[in-house]
Motif scaffolding. Sequence first.
Motif, PDB file in Angstrom:
ATOM      1  N   VAL A   1       0.844  -1.204   0.000  1.00 32.65           N
ATOM      2  CA  VAL A   1       0.000   0.000   0.000  1.00 32.65           C
ATOM      3  C   VAL A   1       0.877   1.250   0.000  1.00 32.65           C
ATOM      4  O   VAL A   1       0.628   2.198  -0.757  1.00 32.65           O
ATOM      5  N   ALA A   2       1.914   1.252   0.830  1.00 31.56           N
ATOM      6  CA  ALA A   2       2.812   2.410   0.900  1.00 31.56           C
ATOM      7  C   ALA A   2       3.463   2.679  -0.451  1.00 31.56           C
ATOM      8  O   ALA A   2       3.594   3.835  -0.873  1.00 31.56           O
ATOM      9  N   THR A   3       3.860   1.624  -1.140  1.00 32.82           N
ATOM     10  CA  THR A   3       4.458   1.795  -2.460  1.00 32.82           C
ATOM     11  C   THR A   3       3.424   2.324  -3.446  1.00 32.82           C
ATOM     12  O   THR A   3       3.703   3.265  -4.203  1.00 32.82           O
ATOM     13  N   ILE A   4       2.240   1.748  -3.422  1.00 33.33           N
ATOM     14  CA  ILE A   4       1.185   2.147  -4.365  1.00 33.33           C
ATOM     15  C   ILE A   4       0.865   3.635  -4.262  1.00 33.33           C
ATOM     16  O   ILE A   4       0.701   4.305  -5.279  1.00 33.33           O
ATOM     17  N   VAL A   5       0.805   4.165  -3.047  1.00 29.14           N
ATOM     18  CA  VAL A   5       0.484   5.597  -2.909  1.00 29.14           C
ATOM     19  C   VAL A   5       1.636   6.488  -3.365  1.00 29.14           C
ATOM     20  O   VAL A   5       1.460   7.699  -3.480  1.00 29.14           O
ATOM     21  N   ASN A   6       2.789   5.887  -3.657  1.00 27.64           N
ATOM     22  CA  ASN A   6       3.939   6.635  -4.162  1.00 27.64           C
ATOM     23  C   ASN A   6       4.181   6.424  -5.657  1.00 27.64           C
ATOM     24  O   ASN A   6       5.129   6.977  -6.206  1.00 27.64           O
ATOM     25  N   LEU A   7       3.358   5.617  -6.319  1.00 25.96           N
ATOM     26  CA  LEU A   7       3.570   5.320  -7.731  1.00 25.96           C
ATOM     27  C   LEU A   7       2.917   6.352  -8.641  1.00 25.96           C
ATOM     28  O   LEU A   7       1.945   7.007  -8.271  1.00 25.96           O
ATOM     29  N   ARG A   8       3.461   6.421  -9.850  1.00 22.85           N
ATOM     30  CA  ARG A   8       2.842   7.240 -10.892  1.00 22.85           C
ATOM     31  C   ARG A   8       1.780   6.416 -11.606  1.00 22.85           C
ATOM     32  O   ARG A   8       1.769   5.181 -11.520  1.00 22.85           O
ATOM     33  N   GLU A   9       0.919   7.080 -12.319  1.00 20.86           N
ATOM     34  CA  GLU A   9      -0.144   6.432 -13.097  1.00 20.86           C
ATOM     35  C   GLU A   9       0.436   5.332 -13.978  1.00 20.86           C
ATOM     36  O   GLU A   9       1.453   5.519 -14.643  1.00 20.86           O
ATOM     37  N   GLY A  10      -0.189   4.160 -13.954  1.00 23.80           N
ATOM     38  CA  GLY A  10       0.215   3.050 -14.796  1.00 23.80           C
ATOM     39  C   GLY A  10       1.291   2.146 -14.210  1.00 23.80           C
ATOM     40  O   GLY A  10       1.608   1.114 -14.780  1.00 23.80           O
ATOM     41  N   GLN A  11       1.886   2.529 -13.068  1.00 17.79           N
ATOM     42  CA  GLN A  11       2.909   1.697 -12.444  1.00 17.79           C
ATOM     43  C   GLN A  11       2.267   0.705 -11.479  1.00 17.79           C
ATOM     44  O   GLN A  11       1.152   0.917 -10.994  1.00 17.79           O
ATOM     45  N   GLY A  12       2.976  -0.375 -11.213  1.00 21.25           N
ATOM     46  CA  GLY A  12       2.554  -1.376 -10.246  1.00 21.25           C
ATOM     47  C   GLY A  12       3.713  -1.750  -9.348  1.00 21.25           C
ATOM     48  O   GLY A  12       4.793  -1.155  -9.431  1.00 21.25           O
ATOM     49  N   THR A  13       3.513  -2.757  -8.501  1.00 18.33           N
ATOM     50  CA  THR A  13       4.565  -3.157  -7.573  1.00 18.33           C
ATOM     51  C   THR A  13       4.452  -4.633  -7.245  1.00 18.33           C
ATOM     52  O   THR A  13       3.379  -5.236  -7.375  1.00 18.33           O
ATOM     53  N   THR A  14       5.561  -5.204  -6.801  1.00 18.76           N
ATOM     54  CA  THR A  14       5.598  -6.553  -6.263  1.00 18.76           C
ATOM     55  C   THR A  14       6.716  -6.609  -5.228  1.00 18.76           C
ATOM     56  O   THR A  14       7.684  -5.847  -5.315  1.00 18.76           O
ATOM     57  N   THR A  15       6.569  -7.501  -4.254  1.00 23.08           N
ATOM     58  CA  THR A  15       7.575  -7.628  -3.200  1.00 23.08           C
ATOM     59  C   THR A  15       8.785  -8.394  -3.726  1.00 23.08           C
ATOM     60  O   THR A  15       8.647  -9.464  -4.303  1.00 23.08           O
ATOM     61  N   LEU A  16       9.975  -7.834  -3.498  1.00 16.05           N
ATOM     62  CA  LEU A  16      11.225  -8.495  -3.865  1.00 16.05           C
ATOM     63  C   LEU A  16      11.839  -9.240  -2.685  1.00 16.05           C
ATOM     64  O   LEU A  16      12.417 -10.310  -2.847  1.00 16.05           O
ATOM     65  N   GLU A  17      11.745  -8.650  -1.497  1.00 17.09           N
ATOM     66  CA  GLU A  17      12.426  -9.209  -0.324  1.00 17.09           C
ATOM     67  C   GLU A  17      11.720  -8.719   0.931  1.00 17.09           C
ATOM     68  O   GLU A  17      11.170  -7.629   0.958  1.00 17.09           O
ATOM     69  N   SER A  18      11.751  -9.567   1.965  1.00 18.84           N
ATOM     70  CA  SER A  18      11.143  -9.198   3.236  1.00 18.84           C
ATOM     71  C   SER A  18      11.904  -9.871   4.370  1.00 18.84           C
ATOM     72  O   SER A  18      12.242 -11.049   4.281  1.00 18.84           O
ATOM     73  N   LYS A  19      12.171  -9.104   5.412  1.00 17.09           N
ATOM     74  CA  LYS A  19      12.858  -9.629   6.592  1.00 17.09           C
ATOM     75  C   LYS A  19      12.064  -9.236   7.826  1.00 17.09           C
ATOM     76  O   LYS A  19      11.667  -8.086   7.973  1.00 17.09           O
ATOM     77  N   THR A  20      11.836 -10.205   8.702  1.00 16.29           N
ATOM     78  CA  THR A  20      11.037  -9.963   9.897  1.00 16.29           C
ATOM     79  C   THR A  20      11.832 -10.289  11.148  1.00 16.29           C
ATOM     80  O   THR A  20      12.436 -11.355  11.240  1.00 16.29           O
ATOM     81  N   ASN A  21      11.812  -9.358  12.101  1.00 14.46           N
ATOM     82  CA  ASN A  21      12.324  -9.611  13.444  1.00 14.46           C
ATOM     83  C   ASN A  21      11.124  -9.705  14.373  1.00 14.46           C
ATOM     84  O   ASN A  21      10.388  -8.735  14.537  1.00 14.46           O
ATOM     85  N   PHE A  22      10.927 -10.891  14.971  1.00 14.18           N
ATOM     86  CA  PHE A  22       9.833 -11.090  15.911  1.00 14.18           C
ATOM     87  C   PHE A  22      10.318 -10.718  17.310  1.00 14.18           C
ATOM     88  O   PHE A  22      11.397 -11.138  17.728  1.00 14.18           O
TER      89      PHE A  22
END
Length: 126
Positions: A57-78
């Motif tokens: 969602v954060a990426t989407i609100v920063n995109l220009r018209e016609g752009q999309g996004t997908t996750t490349l990498e994710s790291k979690t500290n529990f």
Amino acid sequence: MINERLPPFSKHLGVRVLSATPERVVAEMEVKPEYCTTPPTIHGGAVMAFADTLGAVATIVNLREGQGTTTLESKTNFVSPAPAGDTVRGETTPIHRGRRTQVWQTRITNGAGKLVAVVTQTQMVL
């Protein structure tokens, strides 16, 4: 509104975006028993899926018209658990917002405000 545009899996999890700006996304999700491990605390996969939604969602609100996004990498500290019946809150802020990638940090807290996890993810701009 952004909540209507969430993917089906995020809707299934009950993710509710409270606010979304180019600098910050805030959302909540109820810790349902079916999202828990034993003892009944939120499963790590549910934490990661929640954070992944917020980073997207954060990426989407920063995109220009016609752009999309997908996750490349994710790291979690529990850090600590969130019990069934609690509501977790996520706050996502940018680390990097480039033309090809964006990096986001999501801090997830339980209903008492205690840190549950910190997730750092990289989103590719399509």
